[in-house]
Scaffold this motif. Structure first.
Motif, PDB file in Angstrom:
ATOM      1  N   MET A   1      62.942 -14.313 -20.966  1.00 36.80           N
ATOM      2  CA  MET A   1      64.112 -14.678 -21.760  1.00 36.80           C
ATOM      3  C   MET A   1      64.484 -13.555 -22.698  1.00 36.80           C
ATOM      4  O   MET A   1      63.672 -12.705 -23.050  1.00 36.80           O
ATOM      5  CB  MET A   1      63.814 -15.937 -22.575  1.00 36.80           C
ATOM      6  CG  MET A   1      62.974 -15.685 -23.794  1.00 36.80           C
ATOM      7  SD  MET A   1      62.703 -17.172 -24.743  1.00 36.80           S
ATOM      8  CE  MET A   1      61.855 -16.487 -26.139  1.00 36.80           C
ATOM      9  N   ARG A   3      65.211 -12.467 -26.349  1.00 37.80           N
ATOM     10  CA  ARG A   3      65.017 -12.945 -27.700  1.00 37.80           C
ATOM     11  C   ARG A   3      65.952 -12.232 -28.648  1.00 37.80           C
ATOM     12  O   ARG A   3      66.235 -11.050 -28.482  1.00 37.80           O
ATOM     13  CB  ARG A   3      63.575 -12.704 -28.153  1.00 37.80           C
ATOM     14  CG  ARG A   3      62.569 -13.615 -27.467  1.00 37.80           C
ATOM     15  CD  ARG A   3      61.235 -13.464 -28.141  1.00 37.80           C
ATOM     16  NE  ARG A   3      60.302 -14.488 -27.690  1.00 37.80           N
ATOM     17  CZ  ARG A   3      59.367 -15.002 -28.458  1.00 37.80           C
ATOM     18  NH1 ARG A   3      59.253 -14.617 -29.700  1.00 37.80           N
ATOM     19  NH2 ARG A   3      58.539 -15.911 -27.992  1.00 37.80           N
ATOM     20  N   ARG A 210      63.780 -28.565 -26.997  1.00 38.02           N
ATOM     21  CA  ARG A 210      63.962 -28.634 -25.552  1.00 38.02           C
ATOM     22  C   ARG A 210      62.781 -29.333 -24.852  1.00 38.02           C
ATOM     23  O   ARG A 210      62.963 -30.074 -23.892  1.00 38.02           O
ATOM     24  CB  ARG A 210      64.133 -27.230 -24.977  1.00 38.02           C
ATOM     25  CG  ARG A 210      64.739 -27.210 -23.576  1.00 38.02           C
ATOM     26  CD  ARG A 210      64.842 -25.795 -23.061  1.00 38.02           C
ATOM     27  NE  ARG A 210      65.449 -24.885 -24.014  1.00 38.02           N
ATOM     28  CZ  ARG A 210      66.754 -24.753 -24.176  1.00 38.02           C
ATOM     29  NH1 ARG A 210      67.594 -25.471 -23.448  1.00 38.02           N
ATOM     30  NH2 ARG A 210      67.236 -23.900 -25.058  1.00 38.02           N
ATOM     31  N   ASN A 211      61.568 -29.087 -25.333  1.00 39.57           N
ATOM     32  CA  ASN A 211      60.391 -29.605 -24.634  1.00 39.57           C
ATOM     33  C   ASN A 211      60.238 -31.122 -24.730  1.00 39.57           C
ATOM     34  O   ASN A 211      59.412 -31.705 -24.034  1.00 39.57           O
ATOM     35  CB  ASN A 211      59.120 -28.930 -25.157  1.00 39.57           C
ATOM     36  CG  ASN A 211      58.866 -29.238 -26.624  1.00 39.57           C
ATOM     37  OD1 ASN A 211      59.799 -29.452 -27.380  1.00 39.57           O
ATOM     38  ND2 ASN A 211      57.619 -29.246 -27.021  1.00 39.57           N
ATOM     39  N   LYS A 216      67.539 -31.161 -21.021  1.00 42.01           N
ATOM     40  CA  LYS A 216      67.023 -29.900 -21.531  1.00 42.01           C
ATOM     41  C   LYS A 216      68.080 -28.815 -21.630  1.00 42.01           C
ATOM     42  O   LYS A 216      67.786 -27.681 -21.996  1.00 42.01           O
ATOM     43  CB  LYS A 216      65.856 -29.420 -20.666  1.00 42.01           C
ATOM     44  CG  LYS A 216      64.682 -30.388 -20.663  1.00 42.01           C
ATOM     45  CD  LYS A 216      63.506 -29.842 -19.897  1.00 42.01           C
ATOM     46  CE  LYS A 216      62.368 -30.857 -19.872  1.00 42.01           C
ATOM     47  NZ  LYS A 216      61.895 -31.199 -21.228  1.00 42.01           N
ATOM     48  N   SER A 217      69.308 -29.139 -21.286  1.00 36.44           N
ATOM     49  CA  SER A 217      70.372 -28.143 -21.372  1.00 36.44           C
ATOM     50  C   SER A 217      70.762 -27.919 -22.821  1.00 36.44           C
ATOM     51  O   SER A 217      70.598 -28.789 -23.683  1.00 36.44           O
ATOM     52  CB  SER A 217      71.593 -28.598 -20.576  1.00 36.44           C
ATOM     53  OG  SER A 217      72.102 -29.816 -21.126  1.00 36.44           O
ATOM     54  N   ASP A 218      71.271 -26.730 -23.090  1.00 30.92           N
ATOM     55  CA  ASP A 218      71.762 -26.432 -24.436  1.00 30.92           C
ATOM     56  C   ASP A 218      73.034 -27.226 -24.708  1.00 30.92           C
ATOM     57  O   ASP A 218      73.793 -27.541 -23.794  1.00 30.92           O
ATOM     58  CB  ASP A 218      72.053 -24.938 -24.574  1.00 30.92           C
ATOM     59  CG  ASP A 218      70.787 -24.099 -24.628  1.00 30.92           C
ATOM     60  OD1 ASP A 218      69.798 -24.588 -25.192  1.00 30.92           O
ATOM     61  OD2 ASP A 218      70.799 -22.973 -24.109  1.00 30.92           O
ATOM     62  N   GLY A 242      62.995 -19.148 -30.132  1.00 29.34           N
ATOM     63  CA  GLY A 242      62.667 -19.139 -28.717  1.00 29.34           C
ATOM     64  C   GLY A 242      63.433 -20.191 -27.948  1.00 29.34           C
ATOM     65  O   GLY A 242      64.332 -20.858 -28.462  1.00 29.34           O
ATOM     66  N   GLN A 243      63.042 -20.355 -26.688  1.00 27.88           N
ATOM     67  CA  GLN A 243      63.713 -21.328 -25.832  1.00 27.88           C
ATOM     68  C   GLN A 243      63.318 -22.763 -26.133  1.00 27.88           C
ATOM     69  O   GLN A 243      63.928 -23.690 -25.617  1.00 27.88           O
ATOM     70  CB  GLN A 243      63.439 -20.997 -24.362  1.00 27.88           C
ATOM     71  CG  GLN A 243      64.172 -19.760 -23.869  1.00 27.88           C
ATOM     72  CD  GLN A 243      65.678 -19.909 -23.983  1.00 27.88           C
ATOM     73  OE1 GLN A 243      66.229 -20.948 -23.661  1.00 27.88           O
ATOM     74  NE2 GLN A 243      66.350 -18.873 -24.453  1.00 27.88           N
ATOM     75  N   SER A 245      63.747 -24.236 -28.873  1.00 31.04           N
ATOM     76  CA  SER A 245      64.790 -24.770 -29.740  1.00 31.04           C
ATOM     77  C   SER A 245      66.081 -24.887 -28.934  1.00 31.04           C
ATOM     78  O   SER A 245      66.461 -23.964 -28.225  1.00 31.04           O
ATOM     79  CB  SER A 245      64.998 -23.803 -30.910  1.00 31.04           C
ATOM     80  OG  SER A 245      65.264 -24.474 -32.103  1.00 31.04           O
ATOM     81  N   HIS A 247      69.768 -24.565 -28.089  1.00 31.64           N
ATOM     82  CA  HIS A 247      70.818 -23.655 -28.546  1.00 31.64           C
ATOM     83  C   HIS A 247      72.178 -24.331 -28.379  1.00 31.64           C
ATOM     84  O   HIS A 247      72.341 -25.207 -27.539  1.00 31.64           O
ATOM     85  CB  HIS A 247      70.799 -22.364 -27.739  1.00 31.64           C
ATOM     86  CG  HIS A 247      69.499 -21.623 -27.806  1.00 31.64           C
ATOM     87  ND1 HIS A 247      69.246 -20.498 -27.062  1.00 31.64           N
ATOM     88  CD2 HIS A 247      68.370 -21.855 -28.526  1.00 31.64           C
ATOM     89  CE1 HIS A 247      68.022 -20.051 -27.318  1.00 31.64           C
ATOM     90  NE2 HIS A 247      67.474 -20.865 -28.205  1.00 31.64           N
ATOM     91  N   SER A 324      71.784 -19.483 -30.998  1.00 32.85           N
ATOM     92  CA  SER A 324      70.348 -19.735 -31.106  1.00 32.85           C
ATOM     93  C   SER A 324      69.929 -19.983 -32.552  1.00 32.85           C
ATOM     94  O   SER A 324      69.284 -20.984 -32.861  1.00 32.85           O
ATOM     95  CB  SER A 324      69.544 -18.566 -30.513  1.00 32.85           C
ATOM     96  OG  SER A 324      69.841 -17.353 -31.192  1.00 32.85           O
TER      97      SER A 324
END
Length: 410
Positions: A1, A3, A210-211, A216-218, A242-243, A245, A247, A324
């Motif tokens: 990804m 950052r 997200r987890n 799980k899509s932004d 990071g991913q 969170s 976005h 983000s």
């Protein structure tokens, strides 16, 4: 990804997030790892100060405000009043879970959030809140998050959260912390945020994890995505989002959400979310920063406090936000000292409009003749040159026209 560059870093344990089935509402609960290391039957204190406070320059901020006189509502799982860090820190609240009291907390989530905001100093412990003289109003909207609790109606629900927000606004809270999120907009949630704002309270909510989300899509998460609220992303130890969170265009600011040293149920201290960043805990620090602002600038209101958080956040490009980290990592001291007259690059101050940037005018060409200050000298030199040339020409011509002498005969 990819950052984002560093924006501006929080010991053992963990918090795992759980999704409330059927509602899409994401909350955090103690993981088995946390339960093994932080138990509510043994009080343990950690001598170190929460690392997030160093990253947020709390000591500098406290020279200007500590949250004194400001009430922060924690709309959550309750706050365990047995924890010594809350002696003198709690004000009257309410439970919207039938038969329970807001000063109990089976999950531990609300207690952890409250500690980040307003934990008092306890001998042997370094834990202290970012707004250490603010008051916490426990507003209990859920009590447990297992399957049975959901079936029994004691798990979190958007409509109950909305009622909790309204209660907090009606009972004097200036900041309302909602460390929860849902991808679905809800009329009750929207109107509760609007109502709280009209009563002079700022709603601060999670941007989403997200987890723990089925979706799980932004994209927007509520109530944080409502325009009056502050939606908070989480940064890791290196101050990167990071991913983990969510976005999206709803993200306003970011705060530390990893390795959170805070209060644990009725039993002292614990470090939570050691591995992954959590927007729940990031939200708590933004709420505490808002409490500092509410003390120092009481007349600016929710919109003014939100603007200060956004305008002074640390980011790569002062004029731009991204999906983000929003406007960047909060900087409480800068928020307490900044001039918000609209001259600073970034979000436009409430009631102000940024003047359009006018293109630089092209200079008109001046075609008027400019006098030569050396013109007399140049003219004289020219005439002398002409006279010299004329003389030379005359001599040459004179020589050519003179008759040749005849040679005498011998």
């Amino acid at each position: 990804m990819t950052r984002r560059p560093r924006l501006g870093r929080a010991l053992t344990g963990g918090i795992a997030a759980a999704l409330v089935a059927g509602s899409g509402l994401a909350v955090a609960t103690a993981s088995p790892a946390a339960a093994a290391q932080c138990t509510d039957d043994k009080t343990v204190y950690v001598k170190e100060e929460p690392p997030a406070l160093q990253r947020l320059n709390a000591r500098y901020a406290w020279t200007l405000a500590t949250g004194k006189g400001v009430t922060v509502a924690v709309v959550d799982s309750g706050v365990d009043a047995r924890n010594a860090h809350f002696k003198g820190a709690l004000t009257a609240g309410k439970s919207f879970v039938p038969g329970l009291r807001p000063t109990t907390d089976a999950v531990g989530h609300g207690t952890a959030i409250a500690g980040q905001i307003a934990a008092r100093v306890v001998s042997g412990s370094g834990v202290i809140g970012l707004a250490p003289e603010s008051k916490v109003m426990p507003v209990q909207v859920f009590y447990a998050d297992d399957e049975r609790s959901r079936q029994d109606g004691v798990g979190p629900r958007p409509d109950r959260i909305a009622v909790g927000i309204r209660y907090a606004a009606d009972h004097g809270a200036k900041v309302i912390n909602v460390s929860m999120s849902t991808p679905t907009s809800n009329n009750a949630l929207r109107s509760s945020v609007e109502y709280a704002t009209s009563k002079g309270a700022l709603v601060v909510a999670s941007a989403g994890n997200r987890n723990v989300s089925e979706n799980k899509s932004d994209g927007p998460r509520y109530p944080g995505a409502y325009p009056q609220a502050v939606a908070v992303a989480a940064v890791d130890r290196g101050d990167f989002v990071g991913q983990g969170s969510i976005h999206g265009p709803h993200v306003d600011v970011a705060a530390p959400g990893t390795s959170i040293l805070t209060t644990f149920k009725g039993a002292g201290d614990c470090v939570l979310e050691e591995e992954e960043e959590s927007t729940s805990f990031a939200t708590a620090y933004v709420s505490a920063a808002a409490a500092l602002l509410a003390e120092r600038f009481p007349t600016e209101g929710p919109a003014g406090w939100k603007h200060r958080l956004e305008a002074t956040a640390s980011r790569d490009q002062r004029a731009n936000r991204d999906d983000s980290a929003g406007w960047g990592l909060i900087q409480p001291y800068e928020a307490l000292t900044a001039l918000t007259d609209g001259s600073v690059s970034g979000p436009v101050a409430p009631g102000a409009t940024r003047p359009p940037v006018a293109a630089a005018p092209k200079p008109a060409l001046d075609l008027r003749a400019v006098p030569d200050p050396h013109s007399p000298e140049r003219t004289a030199a020219l005439w002398w040159s002409l006279l010299g040339v004329s003389a030379l020409v005359a001599l040459a011509l004179g020589g050519a026209l003179r008759p040749a002498r005849r040679r005498r005969a011998a």
